[in-house]
Structures are given as structure tokens and as C-alpha cells.
Design a protein around this motif. Structure first.
Motif, PDB file in Angstrom:
ATOM      1  N   GLY B  84      -2.688 -12.916  -1.992  1.00  0.00           N
ATOM      2  CA  GLY B  84      -4.002 -12.333  -2.240  1.00  0.00           C
ATOM      3  C   GLY B  84      -4.283 -11.236  -1.224  1.00  0.00           C
ATOM      4  O   GLY B  84      -4.073 -11.432  -0.022  1.00  0.00           O
ATOM      5  N   HIS B  85      -4.720 -10.090  -1.717  1.00  0.00           N
ATOM      6  CA  HIS B  85      -5.026  -8.952  -0.838  1.00  0.00           C
ATOM      7  C   HIS B  85      -6.418  -8.398  -1.125  1.00  0.00           C
ATOM      8  O   HIS B  85      -6.926  -8.543  -2.233  1.00  0.00           O
ATOM      9  CB  HIS B  85      -4.002  -7.831  -1.062  1.00  0.00           C
ATOM     10  CG  HIS B  85      -2.614  -8.181  -0.656  1.00  0.00           C
ATOM     11  ND1 HIS B  85      -2.109  -7.906   0.593  1.00  0.00           N
ATOM     12  CD2 HIS B  85      -1.617  -8.805  -1.333  1.00  0.00           C
ATOM     13  CE1 HIS B  85      -0.857  -8.335   0.667  1.00  0.00           C
ATOM     14  NE2 HIS B  85      -0.530  -8.885  -0.493  1.00  0.00           N
ATOM     15  N   CYS B  86      -6.975  -7.723  -0.109  1.00  0.00           N
ATOM     16  CA  CYS B  86      -8.316  -7.133  -0.234  1.00  0.00           C
ATOM     17  C   CYS B  86      -8.293  -5.698   0.255  1.00  0.00           C
ATOM     18  O   CYS B  86      -7.381  -5.303   0.993  1.00  0.00           O
ATOM     19  CB  CYS B  86      -9.316  -7.906   0.624  1.00  0.00           C
ATOM     20  SG  CYS B  86      -9.432  -9.629   0.160  1.00  0.00           S
ATOM     21  N   ASP B  87      -9.322  -4.959  -0.105  1.00  0.00           N
ATOM     22  CA  ASP B  87      -9.444  -3.635   0.499  1.00  0.00           C
ATOM     23  C   ASP B  87     -10.023  -3.779   1.904  1.00  0.00           C
ATOM     24  O   ASP B  87     -10.403  -4.863   2.333  1.00  0.00           O
ATOM     25  CB  ASP B  87     -10.235  -2.674  -0.408  1.00  0.00           C
ATOM     26  CG  ASP B  87     -11.707  -3.036  -0.543  1.00  0.00           C
ATOM     27  OD1 ASP B  87     -12.315  -3.460   0.450  1.00  0.00           O
ATOM     28  OD2 ASP B  87     -12.254  -2.879  -1.658  1.00  0.00           O
ATOM     29  N   GLY B 126      -5.628 -11.096   3.257  1.00  0.00           N
ATOM     30  CA  GLY B 126      -6.908 -10.424   3.472  1.00  0.00           C
ATOM     31  C   GLY B 126      -6.743  -8.921   3.426  1.00  0.00           C
ATOM     32  O   GLY B 126      -6.123  -8.378   2.512  1.00  0.00           O
ATOM     33  N   GLU B 127      -7.259  -8.243   4.432  1.00  0.00           N
ATOM     34  CA  GLU B 127      -7.134  -6.771   4.504  1.00  0.00           C
ATOM     35  C   GLU B 127      -5.997  -6.351   5.428  1.00  0.00           C
ATOM     36  O   GLU B 127      -5.899  -5.189   5.804  1.00  0.00           O
ATOM     37  CB  GLU B 127      -8.463  -6.173   4.984  1.00  0.00           C
ATOM     38  CG  GLU B 127      -8.867  -6.639   6.392  1.00  0.00           C
ATOM     39  CD  GLU B 127     -10.195  -6.057   6.858  1.00  0.00           C
ATOM     40  OE1 GLU B 127     -11.227  -6.410   6.266  1.00  0.00           O
ATOM     41  OE2 GLU B 127     -10.178  -5.263   7.823  1.00  0.00           O
ATOM     42  N   GLU B 128      -5.131  -7.312   5.806  1.00  0.00           N
ATOM     43  CA  GLU B 128      -4.142  -7.027   6.864  1.00  0.00           C
ATOM     44  C   GLU B 128      -2.939  -6.216   6.394  1.00  0.00           C
ATOM     45  O   GLU B 128      -2.275  -5.582   7.203  1.00  0.00           O
ATOM     46  CB  GLU B 128      -3.652  -8.337   7.485  1.00  0.00           C
ATOM     47  CG  GLU B 128      -4.745  -9.237   8.065  1.00  0.00           C
ATOM     48  CD  GLU B 128      -5.553  -8.560   9.161  1.00  0.00           C
ATOM     49  OE1 GLU B 128      -4.964  -7.787   9.931  1.00  0.00           O
ATOM     50  OE2 GLU B 128      -6.770  -8.802   9.219  1.00  0.00           O
ATOM     51  N   LYS B 129      -2.602  -6.291   5.095  1.00  0.00           N
ATOM     52  CA  LYS B 129      -1.388  -5.600   4.623  1.00  0.00           C
ATOM     53  C   LYS B 129      -1.691  -4.773   3.380  1.00  0.00           C
ATOM     54  O   LYS B 129      -1.221  -5.096   2.284  1.00  0.00           O
ATOM     55  CB  LYS B 129      -0.292  -6.624   4.313  1.00  0.00           C
ATOM     56  CG  LYS B 129       0.276  -7.311   5.545  1.00  0.00           C
ATOM     57  CD  LYS B 129       1.539  -8.068   5.193  1.00  0.00           C
ATOM     58  CE  LYS B 129       2.274  -8.524   6.436  1.00  0.00           C
ATOM     59  NZ  LYS B 129       3.532  -9.219   6.121  1.00  0.00           N
ATOM     60  N   ALA B 132      -1.947   0.604  -0.360  1.00  0.00           N
ATOM     61  CA  ALA B 132      -2.237   2.033  -0.351  1.00  0.00           C
ATOM     62  C   ALA B 132      -3.024   2.367   0.907  1.00  0.00           C
ATOM     63  O   ALA B 132      -3.934   1.644   1.290  1.00  0.00           O
ATOM     64  CB  ALA B 132      -3.031   2.407  -1.585  1.00  0.00           C
ATOM     65  N   ALA B 133      -2.631   3.464   1.567  1.00  0.00           N
ATOM     66  CA  ALA B 133      -3.364   3.907   2.747  1.00  0.00           C
ATOM     67  C   ALA B 133      -4.570   4.729   2.305  1.00  0.00           C
ATOM     68  O   ALA B 133      -4.634   5.180   1.166  1.00  0.00           O
ATOM     69  CB  ALA B 133      -2.459   4.750   3.635  1.00  0.00           C
ATOM     70  N   GLY B 134      -5.509   4.891   3.200  1.00  0.00           N
ATOM     71  CA  GLY B 134      -6.646   5.762   2.900  1.00  0.00           C
ATOM     72  C   GLY B 134      -7.897   4.985   2.595  1.00  0.00           C
ATOM     73  O   GLY B 134      -7.850   3.784   2.314  1.00  0.00           O
ATOM     74  N   GLU B 138      -9.637   4.913  -5.026  1.00  0.00           N
ATOM     75  CA  GLU B 138      -8.306   4.657  -5.598  1.00  0.00           C
ATOM     76  C   GLU B 138      -7.505   3.710  -4.710  1.00  0.00           C
ATOM     77  O   GLU B 138      -6.869   2.771  -5.199  1.00  0.00           O
ATOM     78  CB  GLU B 138      -7.510   5.964  -5.753  1.00  0.00           C
ATOM     79  CG  GLU B 138      -7.929   6.831  -6.912  1.00  0.00           C
ATOM     80  CD  GLU B 138      -8.798   7.982  -6.466  1.00  0.00           C
ATOM     81  OE1 GLU B 138      -9.598   7.793  -5.508  1.00  0.00           O
ATOM     82  OE2 GLU B 138      -8.687   9.072  -7.060  1.00  0.00           O
ATOM     83  N   ALA B 139      -7.518   4.010  -3.410  1.00  0.00           N
ATOM     84  CA  ALA B 139      -6.763   3.167  -2.480  1.00  0.00           C
ATOM     85  C   ALA B 139      -7.336   1.752  -2.483  1.00  0.00           C
ATOM     86  O   ALA B 139      -6.595   0.763  -2.543  1.00  0.00           O
ATOM     87  CB  ALA B 139      -6.816   3.759  -1.077  1.00  0.00           C
ATOM     88  N   TRP B 140      -8.660   1.654  -2.436  1.00  0.00           N
ATOM     89  CA  TRP B 140      -9.281   0.329  -2.403  1.00  0.00           C
ATOM     90  C   TRP B 140      -8.924  -0.472  -3.659  1.00  0.00           C
ATOM     91  O   TRP B 140      -8.613  -1.653  -3.586  1.00  0.00           O
ATOM     92  CB  TRP B 140     -10.810   0.471  -2.285  1.00  0.00           C
ATOM     93  CG  TRP B 140     -11.249   1.055  -0.988  1.00  0.00           C
ATOM     94  CD1 TRP B 140     -10.614   0.955   0.218  1.00  0.00           C
ATOM     95  CD2 TRP B 140     -12.436   1.837  -0.753  1.00  0.00           C
ATOM     96  NE1 TRP B 140     -11.321   1.622   1.188  1.00  0.00           N
ATOM     97  CE2 TRP B 140     -12.445   2.171   0.627  1.00  0.00           C
ATOM     98  CE3 TRP B 140     -13.484   2.286  -1.554  1.00  0.00           C
ATOM     99  CZ2 TRP B 140     -13.466   2.925   1.206  1.00  0.00           C
ATOM    100  CZ3 TRP B 140     -14.500   3.028  -0.977  1.00  0.00           C
ATOM    101  CH2 TRP B 140     -14.489   3.354   0.378  1.00  0.00           C
ATOM    102  N   ALA B 141      -8.964   0.213  -4.820  1.00  0.00           N
ATOM    103  CA  ALA B 141      -8.665  -0.474  -6.081  1.00  0.00           C
ATOM    104  C   ALA B 141      -7.226  -0.990  -6.079  1.00  0.00           C
ATOM    105  O   ALA B 141      -6.947  -2.085  -6.585  1.00  0.00           O
ATOM    106  CB  ALA B 141      -8.901   0.471  -7.251  1.00  0.00           C
ATOM    107  N   GLN B 142      -6.301  -0.216  -5.498  1.00  0.00           N
ATOM    108  CA  GLN B 142      -4.902  -0.639  -5.386  1.00  0.00           C
ATOM    109  C   GLN B 142      -4.744  -1.855  -4.485  1.00  0.00           C
ATOM    110  O   GLN B 142      -3.831  -2.660  -4.661  1.00  0.00           O
ATOM    111  CB  GLN B 142      -4.064   0.513  -4.807  1.00  0.00           C
ATOM    112  CG  GLN B 142      -3.685   1.581  -5.795  1.00  0.00           C
ATOM    113  CD  GLN B 142      -2.753   1.027  -6.852  1.00  0.00           C
ATOM    114  OE1 GLN B 142      -1.683   0.503  -6.544  1.00  0.00           O
ATOM    115  NE2 GLN B 142      -3.185   1.085  -8.110  1.00  0.00           N
ATOM    116  N   ASN B 143      -5.622  -1.943  -3.498  1.00  0.00           N
ATOM    117  CA  ASN B 143      -5.456  -2.984  -2.479  1.00  0.00           C
ATOM    118  C   ASN B 143      -6.134  -4.305  -2.841  1.00  0.00           C
ATOM    119  O   ASN B 143      -5.882  -5.315  -2.190  1.00  0.00           O
ATOM    120  CB  ASN B 143      -5.963  -2.465  -1.132  1.00  0.00           C
ATOM    121  CG  ASN B 143      -5.079  -1.353  -0.601  1.00  0.00           C
ATOM    122  OD1 ASN B 143      -3.894  -1.297  -0.933  1.00  0.00           O
ATOM    123  ND2 ASN B 143      -5.646  -0.458   0.196  1.00  0.00           N
TER     124      ASN B 143
END
Lengths: 438, 151
Positions: B84-87, B126-129, B132-134, B138-143
Motif C-alpha cells: 500500500g502506498h500514499c502520496d 505509506g509515503e516512504e517509497k 513518481a517524483a514531484g 499526476e504524481a500524487w495520483a500515481q503514488n
């Protein structure tokens, strides 16, 4: 001339009298009396910190070092207005006794005078300090501090601690530590430094991700989260023998905080739902504290351990709740702000500090009374301000801010005054936690 | 690198099944029971994406999870880790919990489709890995994702 004697002579009598009759320490009743007087007028304490006396080259060197340490230490607390000593603050011409000119001190508005002598006795640096209340020329403290040459900071800070505790009646910051996370080595590791940013030390070296350090109130254990096994796991490290207990290896562990020196609370996702558990220092789970669908994280306890403040998403976005530990009864604390996290209960028990992620994108720090009244905003227009943690006396708060680019540690008074960077250095600094012990 | 293994497997294993089915004819087929029409290449494991602060499954996430469930059923040699990942927005402790919720919502759906829970593990970063950078939408949606890794 007459004017001079009128002010100095009573001072001489008081000093001589006190040399004979006063014990080394002030009694509790007397310090309590002084604190009561202080509370009436609540501003900073007007302090004259006189240059320390010393004879001899080595002694003079130590005295200069201690002057700086004591001055900077007291200045860090932001409790004092430092007044330069008036030129005629003392008359040394009269015999061996130091004569303090209380008239001159009163005329520059000093409330408290501190001065002392540095000597070397049996190879140890020896600091003899005296503190007076200037209005009544009354001795508040007389004490000797000793230590090795390399330990000037400890010597100076021991005096600072006594002075602050005497004048405020509260635990001081001196001797306390801040643990935090930094990525300066390339991975997130845990570090610690003194309350004022000195003495930086790296604590973990797992080259994975280490997070959310918290020192037990007695300073014997460090709880933290580490990803070495591939998943975020709670570790409880005994600092004396470096033995480590781990919890919930097959689960996800989040954000530990101590209830007392033998119990830590943290979120474990044992059944796919993050709930808060109470865990012993050997890593065994003693009981589950929350039971709600959704996220329950970030416990922090009232000083007596009877209540827990925590974050829950039970109503949607994260809000802060308080739970009675005995009855389990829970009530929502925050109603302002859509996303409230990172609560921390003050050492005095009256307030809770937390962060709000605002619609503007800023994250700001607020305090609120434990009964939900008295909401106060401490940061504004300064980017993301996160992870607030109280000093042992509750007078200050350490937090992180990206107001100047990278996320770094800052400190401020508990009312938001005097916000300033705590520690320079490479990389980002996150998740500071101020120790309760000294 | 992470996506290489599942990707390779997803291509190789179904194509082997396909070849096996063609060459051996009436011989018994090892892996899943022979599908009535000539087998098609089975799509591989794919990640699913989430709305802000949500662990609820979107419509396209449900389609992807059905595909993933089929893949897992077909590839009995592999277990699967769901990350599980987050922005980056919000606070990191909450994001670690939110990532856990996301991984578990994906797992629960696949288990409901009949996959043995023992074959699925979850973890949160979480938000650790971030992928997408930035600091863009768009980046947040990817993350905001559950990332599937065959093990």
C-alpha cells in the motif's frame, strides 16, 4: 557618596547575615513564595547574570566558557530578559566578602541577580554560584557545581536547571534530549541531540527506513519503527544493554508513544485494520485499546496515564479523540479543521498540541485545552509545520518546518513565540520527540 | 526492477501454457483445467489506484483486481505481496496507516473472489517509497496505489 552608602550598606548586612544563617538550598516554602510573586506579573524575568570571577589563567578560561554556556542556556529558555550588569554592581574593595550593590541592580530594573566564582579544586572545575532576589536583597540559591574540564556544559547547565526550577517551579529543559529522524546518510535513521541541538549522535544504522522514535519517560528505552524486515515493525531498544524487542513482525506497526516507563502504545494492523495496542517493554502485547473500523493511530497520554488522545478516521477524515483508559469511553476533541493528526498531551496535562492540514496546503500547529476549549494557532504562513512535541516543562515545543526549503527542526514557546531553527546540517529532519527525563 | 519479475512471468507462463496446450494435444495439461476456447494470453498482475485519502476501490480498480485474481489462481507457484502506498501529502504516520488500509482493501476483494488468503501478504510503505517524483496531481495520483509483487 551618601546616596551610594544608603543603597549598599543594607546589602552588605544582608549578605553577611545570609552567609551565617542560610542553608545551601532554599527551602520549598521560600521558593514557592517567589514563584507566587512571579505569577502576578507574568513577563520575562529580568536577570543580571554577572561575569564569573576567577583568578589564574586556567580558571579564567573556564569562567569564560561557563559564562557563555550559562548565558546561552538561559537565553534558550526565553524565560529571561538579560540585563547587562551595571558597572558598579559589586564593590570588591571591602575585605574578602563580595558586596553586591542591590541599589544599582534595582535601578536598572533587575529582579534577579546571579553571580559566582570559578576555581579548580582537586583537579575539578568548581563553580560557586549565588542567586539573589534584588528587591529584598534576599538570597535565593547558593550552590557549588563541580565537574571535569571537559564537562563545562554539564556544570553550567546544572546551574541553569536549578535557577529555572527555582524561579518557575517547573522541570527545566536542561539535560533533556530530542530524538528525531534524518535522511542525511541517504536513508532515514534515528538521531539524538541535546535540547539545544548540541551533541548530535546517530542512534540507528539499519540502512532501511527508521521512523517515529520515542524515548521512555525514564530514558531507559527507545521505541521506534523500522523497515529492516521489509515491513514497518515496532522495536523497543533497551539503551543500557542495546537489547531489542520487536512487535508485530507479521503486521504493520505505526507511531509508538509511551504511557509510562513500562508501557508503550502503538498501532498494529494485526487483522488488516489499524488499532492501538498497549505493549510492554519486552514486546508482549498487554491489551488492545481501540476497536473501530478505520484508522486509529498516534496515541499520547495524559501525565497520569488515565486518558489517551489519538487520531481516528472513524468519522471519515482524521480527527482527534480522547479515550478514558478505564471506561473506554471516547469523545471527539477537534471540530475545527478537516484533517487533524499528530496529537501530543502536554506534561502539565492541560493542553494538547496537534497539526491541521489546511485547505491552503499549509500544515499548522494548534493547541487546544483537553476539554476542547481554548483553540490557539501557533504557526501560520510558513509552509508545512509538523510533529510537535513538548519540552519536559511544557514551556516549549519542538517541531519541523519546511519554511526555508528542506524540512528542519524548530523550537518555539508553547504560545508560538520565538520560532527558530534548532539544528543545522545536511538532509531533512523529521518526527522530533522531546524526552521527558533530564 | 520490481515490476520486471511479474511482467516476465506474466508473459512466459501463459505462453508456455499456450504452447503446451498446442503441442501435447490430448495429453493432460499441468496447470489450470483447459479452457474451452483456445487459451488466450492471460494479462499479468497490475496495480490499482485510489482517490485522495481513500482506500475504497474504484470501478477500474475492481476490474484490475479481477484480472489479478485470475493471474494468482493461474500461477499457483507464486505468492503475492500487496504494497500500500500514499502520496506525499498529509502526515506520514497517517499515510502509513492509510497505505495499510489500501493494501488490505485490495487483498479483501481478491480473497472474496476465491484466492486463498495465505497466498497474499500485505505491507504499507505509506509515503516512504513514491513511484513518481514531484508535487503534482499526476504524481500524487500515481503514488496512491496498491502495488502487486509476485514472490
Amino acid at each position: 557618596m551618601m546616596h551610594f552608602y544608603r543603597h549598599v550598606l543594607p546589602g552588605i548586612f544582608v549578605v553577611l547575615f545570609s552567609l551565617v544563617f542560610f542553608p545551601f538550598h532554599l527551602t520549598a516554602a521560600e521558593s514557592g513564595e517567589y514563584i507566587a510573586i512571579r505569577k502576578a506579573g507574568s513577563g520575562n524575568i529580568a536577570l543580571v547574570l554577572n561575569k564569573l570571577d576567577a583568578n589564574g589563567r586556567k580558571e579564567t578560561g573556564f569562567a569564560q566558557g561557563l559564562d557563555t554556556i550559562i548565558h546561552d542556556g538561559l537565553d534558550f529558555t526565553k524565560l529571561f530578559s538579560m540585563i547587562s550588569p551595571p558597572l558598579n554592581v559589586r564593590d570588591n574593595s571591602n575585605r574578602k566578602n563580595v558586596v553586591i550593590n542591590f541599589g544599582a541592580l534595582n535601578s536598572v530594573g533587575a529582579e534577579v541577580y546571579a553571580g559566582g566564582v570559578v576555581t579548580i579544586k582537586s583537579g575539578l572545575v568548581t563553580l560557586d554560584m549565588e542567586v539573589y532576589e534584588t528587591a529584598g536583597a534576599k538570597l535565593l540559591l547558593r550552590k557549588t557545581y563541580t565537574g571535569k574540564e571537559g564537562g563545562l556544559r554539564s556544570i553550567g547547565h546544572a546551574f541553569c536547571a536549578d535557577l529555572v526550577e527555582l524561579l518557575t517551579g517547573k522541570k527545566s529543559v536542561f539535560g533533556s534530549k530530542v530524538v528525531f529522524v534524518s535522511n542525511k546518510s541517504g536513508s532515514k535513521e534515528i538521531y539524538q541531540c541535546d535540547f539545544d541541538g548540541y551533541g548530535l549522535e546517530q542512534v540507528t544504522n539499519s540502512r532501511s527506513i527508521s521512523m517515529n522514535p520515542a524515548l521512555s519517560p525514564d530514558g531507559k528505552h527507545l521505541a521506534y519503527i523500522d523497515f529492516t524486515t521489509g515491513r514497518p515493525t515496532l522495536y523497543i531498544r533497551s539503551l543500557a544493554d542495546r537489547k531489542v524487542a520487536s512487535v508485530g513482525k507479521s503486521s504493520v506497526s505505526i507511531d509508538p508513544e509511551w504511557r509510562n516507563s513500562s508501557e508503550v502504545a502503538a498501532t498494529l494492523s494485526l487483522n488488516g485494520d489499524p488499532e492501538i495496542y498497549l505493549i510492554k517493554t519486552d514486546g508482549t502485547i498487554s491489551r488492545r485499546l481501540t476497536n473501530s473500523k478505520g484508522i486509529d493511530i498516534s496515541p499520547s497520554f495524559s501525565p497520569d496515564g488515565s486518558k489517551m488522545v489519538f487520531v481516528s478516521s472513524r468519522n471519515g477524515l482524521p480527527q482527534i479523540f480522547i479515550q478514558d483508559m478505564q471506561s473506554g469511553q471516547t469523545k471527539r476533541l477537534t471540530f475545527s479543521g478537516r484533517y487533524n493528526t499528530q496529537p501530543s498531551w502536554s506534561p502539565a496535562g492541560d493542553k494538547i498540541v496537534y497539526t491541521t492540514w489546511e485547505n491552503s496546503g499549509e500544515i499548522n500547529i494548534f493547541t487546544i485545552n483537553a476539554d476542547g476549549s481554548g483553540l490557539a494557532q501557533l504557526t501560520r504562513k510558513s509552509g508545512e509545520n509538523k510533529s510537535p512535541s513538548w519540552s519536559p516543562d511544557g514551556g516549549m515545543i519542538v517541531f519541523t518546518s519546511n519554511r526555508k526549503g528542506k524540512e528542519k527542526m524548530y523550537v518555539m514557546n508553547s504560545n508560538g513565540d520565538n520560532q527558530r531553527n534548532l539544528l543545522q546540517g545536511d538532509g531533512e529532519q523529521t518526527q522530533p520527540s522531546w524526552s521527558l527525563f533530564r | 526492477m520490481k515490476t520486471m519479475k511479474p511482467l516476465l512471468r506474466s508473459l512466459i507462463i501463459p505462453s508456455m501454457l499456450f504452447l503446451g496446450a498446442c503441442c501435447c494435444g490430448k495429453e493432460t495439461v499441468v496447470a489450470p483445467p483447459p479452457p474451452p476456447p483456445p487459451p488466450v494470453v492471460l494479462p499479468g498482475l497490475g496495480d490499482v489506484f485510489y482517490d485522495f485519502d481513500k482506500s475504497d476501490l474504484r470501478a477500474e480498480a475492481i476490474e484490475q483486481l479481477k484480472t489479478n485474481a485470475n493471474w494468482i489462481q493461474a500461477n499457483t507457484a507464486s505468492n503475492v505481496l500487496i504494497e500500500g502506498h500514499c502520496d506525499e501529502r498529509g502526515t506520514s504516520e497517517y499515510n502509513l496507516a492509510l497505505g495499510d488500509r489500501r493494501a488490505n482493501s485490495a487483498k479483501d476483494y481478491i480473497v472474496n473472489l476465491g484466492v486463498a488468503p495465505a497466498r497474499l501478504k500485505t505491507v504499507s510503505y505509506g509515503e516512504e517509497k513514491p513511484f513518481a517524483a514531484g508535487s503534482t496531481e499526476e504524481a500524487w495520483a500515481q503514488n496512491r496505489r496498491a502495488h502487486f509483487v509476485a514472490q
